[in-house]
Write a protein that holds these residues in place. Structure first.
Motif, mmCIF file in Angstrom:
data_model
loop_
_atom_site.group_PDB
_atom_site.id
_atom_site.type_symbol
_atom_site.label_atom_id
_atom_site.label_comp_id
_atom_site.label_asym_id
_atom_site.label_seq_id
_atom_site.Cartn_x
_atom_site.Cartn_y
_atom_site.Cartn_z
ATOM 1 N N PRO A 2 0.799 -1.102 -0.003
ATOM 2 C CA PRO A 2 -0.033 -0.062 0.013
ATOM 3 C C PRO A 2 0.757 1.418 -0.172
ATOM 4 C CG PRO A 2 -0.067 -1.225 1.927
ATOM 5 C CD PRO A 2 0.792 -2.094 1.275
ATOM 6 N N PRO A 3 0.286 2.475 -0.292
ATOM 7 C CA PRO A 3 0.975 3.867 -0.593
ATOM 8 C C PRO A 3 1.456 4.104 0.919
ATOM 9 C CG PRO A 3 -1.251 3.928 -1.264
ATOM 10 C CD PRO A 3 -1.315 2.498 -0.955
ATOM 11 N N LYS A 4 2.606 4.487 1.030
ATOM 12 C CA LYS A 4 3.301 4.965 2.296
ATOM 13 C C LYS A 4 3.941 6.366 2.002
ATOM 14 C CE LYS A 4 6.830 2.491 3.996
ATOM 15 N NZ LYS A 4 7.504 1.589 4.326
ATOM 16 N N SER B 215 2.491 7.885 -3.346
ATOM 17 C CA SER B 215 0.822 8.169 -3.345
ATOM 18 C C SER B 215 0.297 6.856 -4.005
ATOM 19 C CB SER B 215 0.403 9.389 -3.926
ATOM 20 O OG SER B 215 0.831 9.528 -5.388
ATOM 21 N N ARG B 216 1.011 6.154 -4.465
ATOM 22 C CA ARG B 216 0.458 4.816 -5.459
ATOM 23 C C ARG B 216 0.925 3.513 -4.674
ATOM 24 N NH1 ARG B 216 1.060 5.595 -11.136
ATOM 25 N NH2 ARG B 216 -0.154 7.369 -11.683
ATOM 26 N N PRO B 217 0.246 2.620 -4.727
ATOM 27 C CA PRO B 217 0.662 1.281 -4.470
ATOM 28 C C PRO B 217 1.749 0.607 -4.955
ATOM 29 C CG PRO B 217 -1.722 1.057 -5.317
ATOM 30 C CD PRO B 217 -1.276 2.511 -5.228
ATOM 31 N N LEU B 218 2.464 -0.023 -4.695
ATOM 32 C CA LEU B 218 3.491 -0.969 -5.453
ATOM 33 C C LEU B 218 3.123 -2.355 -5.499
ATOM 34 C CD1 LEU B 218 7.190 -0.234 -4.165
ATOM 35 C CD2 LEU B 218 6.343 0.330 -6.608
ATOM 36 N N ASP B 219 3.257 -2.697 -6.825
ATOM 37 C CA ASP B 219 3.216 -4.117 -7.261
ATOM 38 C C ASP B 219 4.411 -4.817 -7.195
ATOM 39 O OD1 ASP B 219 0.628 -4.744 -7.478
ATOM 40 O OD2 ASP B 219 0.433 -3.445 -9.422
#
Ligand code: ADP
Ligand code: MG
Length: 750
Positions: free
Chosen positions: A76-78, A82-86
């Motif tokens: 999840p974003p942290k 601002s975007r989640p990481l795959d």
């Protein structure tokens, strides 16, 4: 270890009808040979491939192994992110059994392209994460798949020590690594390949054996190994081609007898030479000597006369034609366009004027094109048949039904690349009215076949001189025209004016008006200018200037005070002729045209050549066009407008820079070949040339020359390759070109 090159690919384990069908469809591969001649496009240099035990943390390395499985998760974003990481994490097992991980971020497609069982090389920097060794976002080179039930260790091992990994031309569904597998399987089952080259020849040429080369090209130990393999296989391609060409030529000659067209003392040819208003150049003198020997010889002449624009090929051609007349025969000059036919007809008439043309006891000369009026045509045809006409200049019209010669001795073909093969053959078939001659040259020797020899009823054949308007590189001449002897006019007549070439792009728009002013000053001094446009009329389909519009613009808006003529291919012959005459005589000082003036047009007063949308023209076309100036009227200029109607591509830019950089046609021809590649050149010549897959005629010029020399010597010694020593050579040529003998027919340029 018991299979042969000609066995079908289905003899390989795991290759069923479905895969075989795909190989055939995608690449035309049906046999092991087909597979092994599907050469690598390039090689992936894996560098040193390491075992986990040898890896040092923090250093770049290539690790090889089999994909075991993947796990993916989303982080999840942290913080600022601002975007989640795959995250995709794969576990890879090396041949030794050791396991490492590879991680990819935001590449959700990765796992699908590297499913479990895939063997691949991963290159990157090694890090230790907890207890695991890990490569983050490595470069990936897929090497294969571990077939169900196969031993992962052996698959990896096979590839493990192969530092240079072949990368093949691939298609969807048949990726390179699949081809690696198939090729490896083929090499495994293939019995040692017999070498078609005699050992002695191989030794003399410093070539490795065929079996080793075929294996090494796919799995080279190192770069040197790859290099010697390629050289050997390229040699085979070129040597078999040259052998085929020379062999075919020998057969054609075996079936025909040359005419003695050698010059006669005190004859027309000799007088022509004596009456020329200028001394011949050294190159012309040498050419006449060589051609004279050909003409008098018992073999029909098949010679290519090469020379740069303006090197004086016409004089040489006319001399050869007159030699035939000296023997009571006729000669024909065939050219590709009507404008050129008119031009040559006029040149011939002028050059021959001192000897008397179309007068009592003089030479009889005529021109025949499709615009020749019916009545005149009828007269010409009848005079050709009776032998009254000595020399004829013409276009394709010479090939039409009903054109027969009393006794055709010499054929000159200008701009030979513009004629199709069948047309060349047809002109030779018109060699005489007697049936024995018709077809003798073109058809009988039409192919190489096993068996057969010298036919008893040998027919006579005219001598043929082929000319090219622009130089072609030596390498190309030796392959494309491999069956012709080549003479080069490598010297320009003295007094040639230097030509300055300039490139003008829209950034220097002001130079256009400066040029127009300059043209006006030149014209005031009795000089003339060409303006060449790519199209007759402008259209939406292709951007670029039309001659009609440009003529209107120049005549009305720019050179209202001058006479501006227009010539293009859609005008009637009479209108074309009127425009050309106006320009030649100076009644018009500017000539707007399409490329109809590309070749042969000779107006010495013309000193300026303007080419609009120059990027639309090929390199040799530009060189030809430029050759229209610098013909004695004073210092000359060639101005190339480029990038005005469309953006200039990089390739076009290079082409134009090359043209601006040199006026040496041979140098430009080499540049052209480099820029376009031989494939395209062969293609444009519609040669149907057999595939040269590995050989690159320009880089391999030494091989081209060596194979040609070898083939010529061999055929001179054994015309039909029938000696037992040459059996394997003969078989190889027949194998390569069997059924495809059209290839040689297409190359038969005489
Ligand atoms: P190309 O090789 O391009 O066909 P041409 O035969 O048209 O060249 O010759 C170009 C021009 O040079 C012609 O005007 C021709 O009369 C002239 N010319 C040919 N040979 C010589 C020479 N030896 N000395 C001077 N001028 C020559
Ligand atoms: Mg010419």
């Amino acid at each position: 270890m018991s299979h042969h090159l000609d066995d079908p690919v289905t003899c390989l384990p795991g290759v069923g009808p479905k895969l075989a069908g795909r190989l055939a469809e995608a690449f035309g591969i049906r046999t092991l040979r087909g597979l092994l001649e599907h050469y690598p496009r390039r090689y992936h240099d894996a560098g040193a491939v390491l075992d986990l035990g040898e890896v040092e943390e923090g250093t770049p390395a290539t690790l090889l192994g089999e994909v075991l499985d993947w796990s993916t998760r989303r982080i999840p974003p942290k913080g600022a992110r601002s975007r989640p990481l795959d995250l995709a994490e794969g576990r890879i097992r090396q041949a030794s059994g050791a396991v490492f991980t590879v991680t990819f971020f935001n590449q959700r497609w990765r796992p699908a392209t590297l499913p479990p069982g895939t063997v691949a090389a991963f290159s990157g920097t090694v890090k230790r994460f907890r207890r695991d060794l890990q490569l983050t976002s490595p470069d990936v080179q897929t090497l294969g798949t571990v077939a169900a039930g196969a031993d992962a260790a052996s698959a990896a091992q096979r590839l493990d020590h192969q530092r240079l990994l072949a990368v093949y031309p691939a298609v969807e569904g048949l990726p390179s690594f699949k081809l690696n597998e198939l090729v490896a399987a083929a090499l495994e089952v293939l019995a040692e390949v017999d070498d078609w080259l005699p050992e002695r020849l191989r030794r003399d040429q410093g070539l490795r054996d065929l079996d080793g080369a075929l294996r090494a090209i796919h799995a080279p130990a190192d770069h040197a190994d790859r290099h010697t393999a390629r050289r050997r296989l390229a040699f085979d391609e070129l040597f078999s081609l040259q052998l085929g060409l020379q062999w075919r030529r020998a057969r054609l000659e075996a079936d025909t007898v040359g005419l003695d067209n050698g010059p006669v003392e005190g004859g027309w040819a000799e007088r022509f030479r004596a009456e020329l208003p200028f001394p011949l150049t050294g190159a012309q003198t040498r050419a006449l000597a060589t051609i004279g020997t050909d003409l008098g010889g018992t073999r029909p002449m098949h010679r290519l006369l090469q020379g740069d624009v303006g090197s004086g090929k016409t004089v040489v051609a006319v001399w050869a034609m007159l030699s035939a007349v000296d023997r009571g025969r006729q000669a024909a000059l065939m050219v590709p366009t009507e404008v050129l036919a008119e031009q040559h007809h006029r040149t011939l008439t002028e050059l021959l004027a001192p000897l008397g043309v179309n007068v009592l006891d003089g030479l009889r000369v005529a021109a025949l094109t499709s615009s020749t009026p019916v009545r005149e045509r009828r007269r010409i045809l009848s005079e050709l048949l009776t032998g009254e006409l000595d020399l004829i200049v013409g276009t394709h019209a010479l090939l039409e039904e009903g054109v027969r010669f009393a006794d055709l001795g010499v054929v000159v073909i200008d701009e030979q690349h513009r004629f199709g093969v069948s047309q060349r053959v047809r002109l030779k078939e018109k060699a005489g009215s007697s049936d024995a001659v018709a077809g003798a040259v073109g058809e009988k020797g039409g192919g190489i076949s096993a068996g057969g020899g010298v036919s008893p009823g040998a027919a006579t054949a005219p001598d043929v001189l082929v000319m090219t308007a622009t130089p072609i590189p030596r390498s190309l001449a030796l392959t494309l025209y491999g069956d012709l002897d080549v003479t080069v006019l490598d010297e320009l007549p003295p007094g040639r004016e230097p030509i300055t070439t300039q490139l003008i792009t829209p950034r220097e728009a002001h130079r256009r008006s400066r040029l127009e002013a300059f043209i006006r000053t030149e014209v005031a001094q009795g000089r003339r200018a060409y303006v060449v446009c790519p199209f007759v009329e402008e259209s939406d389909a292709l951007p670029g200037k039309g001659a009609v519009e440009e003529h209107r613009r120049l005549a009305r808006e720019v050179f209202g005070d001058l006479e501006v003529a227009l010539v293009h291919g859609r005008l009637s012959a009479a209108d074309k002729d009127a425009a050309m005459t106006a320009f030649r005589t100076g009644a018009a000082q500017v000539l707007v045209s399409t490329t109809v003036i590309e070749v042969g047009v000779d107006v010495p007063e013309a000193t300026i050549m303007v080419i609009e949308d120059a990027e639309r023209f090929g390199l040799s076309q530009l060189h030809q066009l430029r050759g229209r100036v610098g013909r004695g009227g004073g210092r000359s200029f060639c101005v190339l407008f480029a990038g005005w109607s469309a953006e200039l591509s990089e390739e076009a830019g290079e082409r134009l820079t090359a043209v601006a950089g040199t006026t040496d046609g041979f140098e430009l021809a080499e540049a052209d070949l480099r820029l376009r590649g031989s494939g395209q050149l062969f293609g444009s010549a519609q040669s149907g040339l057999p595939d040269l897959t590995l050989a690159r005629i320009q880089e391999d010029i030494d091989l081209v020359a060596a194979t040609r020399r070898l083939a010529t010597e061999l055929v001179a010694e054994d015309a039909d390759l029938s000696s037992s020593r040459h059996r394997s050579l003969r078989d190889e040529v027949l194998r390569r070109y069997a059924g495809g003998l059209e290839a040689f027919a297409a190359l038969e340029t005489g």
